[in-house]
Design a protein around this motif. Sequence first.
Motif, mmCIF file in Angstrom:
data_model
loop_
_atom_site.group_PDB
_atom_site.id
_atom_site.type_symbol
_atom_site.label_atom_id
_atom_site.label_comp_id
_atom_site.label_asym_id
_atom_site.label_seq_id
_atom_site.Cartn_x
_atom_site.Cartn_y
_atom_site.Cartn_z
ATOM 1 N N ALA A 169 20.115 45.991 35.960
ATOM 2 C CA ALA A 169 20.364 45.850 37.392
ATOM 3 C C ALA A 169 20.288 44.393 37.814
ATOM 4 C CB ALA A 169 19.361 46.687 38.181
ATOM 5 N N ALA A 170 19.329 43.663 37.279
ATOM 6 C CA ALA A 170 19.194 42.245 37.629
ATOM 7 C C ALA A 170 20.433 41.461 37.205
ATOM 8 C CB ALA A 170 17.944 41.666 36.971
ATOM 9 N N ILE A 171 20.909 41.749 35.993
ATOM 10 C CA ILE A 171 22.086 41.032 35.489
ATOM 11 C C ILE A 171 23.332 41.387 36.295
ATOM 12 C CG2 ILE A 171 23.647 40.884 33.510
ATOM 13 C CD1 ILE A 171 21.074 41.194 31.753
ATOM 14 N N LEU A 172 23.512 42.685 36.549
ATOM 15 C CA LEU A 172 24.683 43.108 37.313
ATOM 16 C C LEU A 172 24.613 42.588 38.747
ATOM 17 C CD1 LEU A 172 27.263 44.703 36.875
ATOM 18 C CD2 LEU A 172 26.058 46.771 37.575
ATOM 19 N N ALA A 173 23.413 42.604 39.335
ATOM 20 C CA ALA A 173 23.253 42.087 40.699
ATOM 21 C C ALA A 173 23.572 40.606 40.758
ATOM 22 C CB ALA A 173 21.829 42.355 41.190
ATOM 23 N N VAL A 174 23.162 39.854 39.748
ATOM 24 C CA VAL A 174 23.477 38.419 39.709
ATOM 25 C C VAL A 174 24.991 38.216 39.708
ATOM 26 C CG1 VAL A 174 23.467 36.383 38.200
ATOM 27 C CG2 VAL A 174 21.339 37.601 38.669
ATOM 28 N N SER A 175 25.706 39.030 38.927
ATOM 29 C CA SER A 175 27.166 38.909 38.868
ATOM 30 C C SER A 175 27.794 39.111 40.240
ATOM 31 C CB SER A 175 27.738 39.939 37.889
ATOM 32 O OG SER A 175 27.282 39.713 36.583
ATOM 33 N N PHE A 176 27.276 40.097 40.992
ATOM 34 C CA PHE A 176 27.849 40.366 42.308
ATOM 35 C C PHE A 176 27.327 39.403 43.368
ATOM 36 C CE2 PHE A 176 29.146 44.347 40.374
ATOM 37 C CZ PHE A 176 30.389 44.545 40.962
ATOM 38 N N PHE A 177 26.052 39.044 43.302
ATOM 39 C CA PHE A 177 25.522 38.082 44.277
ATOM 40 C C PHE A 177 26.206 36.728 44.138
ATOM 41 C CE2 PHE A 177 21.360 40.587 44.674
ATOM 42 C CZ PHE A 177 21.726 41.086 45.915
ATOM 43 N N ALA A 178 26.693 36.403 42.930
ATOM 44 C CA ALA A 178 27.421 35.144 42.747
ATOM 45 C C ALA A 178 28.686 35.116 43.600
ATOM 46 C CB ALA A 178 27.774 34.947 41.265
ATOM 47 N N MET A 179 29.208 36.310 43.942
ATOM 48 C CA MET A 179 30.382 36.377 44.808
ATOM 49 C C MET A 179 30.058 35.934 46.233
ATOM 50 S SD MET A 179 31.821 40.036 43.359
ATOM 51 C CE MET A 179 33.038 40.277 44.642
ATOM 52 N N ALA A 180 28.769 35.843 46.570
ATOM 53 C CA ALA A 180 28.381 35.381 47.901
ATOM 54 C C ALA A 180 28.747 33.916 48.107
ATOM 55 C CB ALA A 180 26.882 35.575 48.117
ATOM 56 N N THR A 181 29.021 33.195 47.011
ATOM 57 C CA THR A 181 29.455 31.798 47.132
ATOM 58 C C THR A 181 30.923 31.688 47.527
ATOM 59 O OG1 THR A 181 30.050 31.702 44.780
ATOM 60 C CG2 THR A 181 27.798 31.085 45.385
ATOM 61 N N SER A 182 31.623 32.811 47.560
ATOM 62 C CA SER A 182 33.051 32.802 47.894
ATOM 63 C C SER A 182 33.273 32.285 49.312
ATOM 64 C CB SER A 182 33.633 34.212 47.769
ATOM 65 O OG SER A 182 34.963 34.259 48.245
ATOM 66 N N GLY A 183 34.379 31.599 49.501
ATOM 67 C CA GLY A 183 34.758 31.162 50.836
ATOM 68 C C GLY A 183 35.471 32.243 51.619
ATOM 69 N N VAL A 184 35.766 33.371 50.972
ATOM 70 C CA VAL A 184 36.461 34.488 51.612
ATOM 71 C C VAL A 184 35.422 35.527 52.006
ATOM 72 C CG1 VAL A 184 38.267 36.224 51.378
ATOM 73 C CG2 VAL A 184 38.494 34.031 50.193
ATOM 74 N N SER A 185 35.302 35.819 53.292
ATOM 75 C CA SER A 185 34.185 36.642 53.768
ATOM 76 C C SER A 185 34.221 38.072 53.226
ATOM 77 C CB SER A 185 34.144 36.659 55.299
ATOM 78 O OG SER A 185 35.289 37.272 55.844
ATOM 79 N N ILE A 186 35.411 38.645 53.007
ATOM 80 C CA ILE A 186 35.430 40.017 52.503
ATOM 81 C C ILE A 186 34.953 40.082 51.053
ATOM 82 C CG2 ILE A 186 37.181 40.872 54.091
ATOM 83 C CD1 ILE A 186 39.268 40.537 51.938
ATOM 84 N N ILE A 187 35.165 39.021 50.275
ATOM 85 C CA ILE A 187 34.628 38.963 48.920
ATOM 86 C C ILE A 187 33.117 38.759 48.975
ATOM 87 C CG2 ILE A 187 34.632 37.675 46.761
ATOM 88 C CD1 ILE A 187 37.108 39.404 47.259
ATOM 89 N N LYS A 188 32.685 37.903 49.887
ATOM 90 C CA LYS A 188 31.251 37.690 50.101
ATOM 91 C C LYS A 188 30.573 39.014 50.482
ATOM 92 C CE LYS A 188 30.583 33.975 52.514
ATOM 93 N NZ LYS A 188 30.149 32.897 51.620
ATOM 94 N N MET A 189 31.221 39.763 51.371
ATOM 95 C CA MET A 189 30.703 41.046 51.838
ATOM 96 C C MET A 189 30.590 42.039 50.678
ATOM 97 S SD MET A 189 32.493 43.569 54.665
ATOM 98 C CE MET A 189 32.873 42.154 55.703
ATOM 99 N N LEU A 190 31.616 42.111 49.860
ATOM 100 C CA LEU A 190 31.622 43.035 48.729
ATOM 101 C C LEU A 190 30.531 42.674 47.726
ATOM 102 C CD1 LEU A 190 33.067 45.428 47.393
ATOM 103 C CD2 LEU A 190 34.582 43.778 46.277
ATOM 104 N N GLY A 191 30.375 41.384 47.455
ATOM 105 C CA GLY A 191 29.373 40.948 46.487
ATOM 106 C C GLY A 191 27.954 41.216 46.955
ATOM 107 N N ILE A 192 27.660 40.844 48.198
ATOM 108 C CA ILE A 192 26.307 41.042 48.727
ATOM 109 C C ILE A 192 25.991 42.527 48.855
ATOM 110 C CG2 ILE A 192 24.854 40.730 50.778
ATOM 111 C CD1 ILE A 192 26.207 38.012 51.173
ATOM 112 N N GLY A 193 26.936 43.303 49.394
ATOM 113 C CA GLY A 193 26.706 44.732 49.564
ATOM 114 C C GLY A 193 26.458 45.436 48.241
#
Length: 718
Positions: A647-671
């Motif tokens: 879970a930690a590894i997979l969460a890191v992969s998705f939380f890294a999407m929070a660096t995106s400049g596109v808010s819907i990608i940021k939203m998907l990653g954080i959620g």
Amino acid sequence: MTNHSRTTPRRRAVITLLIGLVFTIVAGIAGADVLDNLKTGGFDDPQSDSVAAAEVLVDRFPGSDPKLVLVVDVSDGLDSAAGREALDDIVGAVDAVDDASVTGSYADSEQLRSDTDRGVVLVALAGDEDTVQRATTALRGAIAEEVTSATVRFGGIAGINDDLNAQVETDIVVAETIAIPITLVLLFFAFRGVVAALLPVGVAGVTILGSLGLLNVVAQVTSVSLFAVNLVTALGLGLAIDYCLLFLTRYRDERSGGATDEEALRIARRTTGRTIVFSGVVVAAALATLMLFDQYFLRSFAIAGLVIVACSVVGAVVLLPAALTLLGRRIDWGRLRSRRPAGAEGRFWYRVGDHAYRRPWLAVPVIALLIAMAAPFVHAEFGVPDERVLPADAESRVVADIMRSDFDVADADAVSVVTDDWAGTDRELDEYASELSSIAGVEAVTTSLGSFVDGRLVVPADARTEQHFRDGSALWLQVATDVVPYSPEGSELVRDVRAVDPGAGSTVLVGGLAAQMIDIGDSISARLPFAAAAIALMTLIILFLFTGSVLLPIKALVLNVVGLVGILGVIVFLFQDGNLSDVLGFTPSPIAISIPILLFCIAFGLSMDYEVFLLARIQERFRATGDLAEAVRSGLGASGPIITAAAAILAVSFFAMATSGVSIIKMLGIGTGIAILIDAILIRGVLVPVFMRVAGRYNWWAPRWLAAIHRRIGITEG
């Protein structure tokens, strides 16, 4: 003979890895230009009235919806020699590009001039998204080279899509630059060794390259969303590593228990290999339900998810065992001695399981927390992604802000009524326009006859207006309104407009932002019950085949839904209400209507992934001991460390999407990242043990006829 039996598995392993290497190279070549072949749209239902209306407008009234908006700044003024030279250069550059034409400029329209002496040039671009993209790219290069007397900014839908392409490409590099080093560190601490940590990353690399190559092949025959690449990199990295982590842990556990390398590998394949395959089927089934929707944005994630899961499973159950066959005990190279007692992590999760099992009331605060998290979803507002998904300094975003502040852009919110087969007379058109202008919320209706306000003609048309709104049998009626398109009032306005009969046997189409929103909502709502039924049915069937139980699949379904509704509330709290928007760097706006569906399917599949991991160990212990309490405690003790690390590894992969400049990608990653952590900690750590305590001996209950089916076709670990 003995020597031959020892070398044959190694030979097979070498051949397997060589095939994997060839596949990776071919896939890497095939996927090299994947971003060039993907599209940025796909939010609309292609069969909807609003899409058909937009097609008629583009075909019969090309100047009505310019795809490209150029904002021109000339230091000496628009009417200076520099201003005239800039316009001539822009027109020349546009004329040199196929499928592009200037439909309006500051030279012939006062509406395209601002009080600050800033001008606008409108450019129509014909063709599909690929054609528009190529034309925009060509124009950027030509205008940058030829226009030296002014500053030109690109906006409009073509400019937005161009910026999105560039942003996504940058975001992928940034996200992986962050995720991969953190993942390596986590793997190192999980395995306490270098080689064991590098193997899953290697499999993840094969998974990502293979998925991108396959996605590019699919993009040659159907529309695929650009944003699917973000799922490939995040889910491909996380899922492949999760499966390898699961397999490697079982392999090393068996070796630690005294098994030889060959025996440990055989046991890991027979037990954990089956779990991985089953887990992959569950994740793929959840993502496959996105194929039921008409929007290719959602369908693209289904396609991407299927190829990711396939590559991840093959990597973990085929390539990884081949590598372990060759490495043998060299898998422990670079391993550090741990000061922690052996099995310390397992004992921690054993105690967690025991604590939850003996205290069922702990479910109450956990469920209360999830309900509280879900509360903001009650006031959710939905919309369609626009320029606000981009960073504030993105060029097309700046152009949109300029158009709002310096120019009259009321037409952007207008409702468009079009037809290409008008069969009525001018009198019937007058009556139709008059009735439309009487609708609450309508400010004016402009047609080839003129402008109508409150049921009567107030400004007769001149020759230019008549030509602008009529093309033979094709008519365009522009319905101006001050109603916010993405609002209940906007939806009500569209319904009122569509309810007016044009008469004379004519068929009209209603388009515009408000119509687009209502059509997308209706399309998703119509498909949602089928998608929900499909995901529920597939989950129940797959988990029944795995467990032989009726109750456990129902429990998994209910608990996952409860957890995921809480995440949707968090998304509204953050991205719609704007909490932490300054920290996370985005502009609050209505939630893109497709995102909750997408987030739910991705997170649901991953949640079921961990459900399979946990149930496999609990069921294995229960079969061995017959003691439910001990099975839950030891099952969580055995799988808890793996699930936590995964879970930690997979969460890191998705939380890294929070660096995106596109808010819907940021939203998907954080959620998705939050959903993964909540599922691994609260759902698996508390609610599952509590449920199994409450269900008691009924956990593995099934009617006789279903039990007979499971004995015949069920597949379990072991």
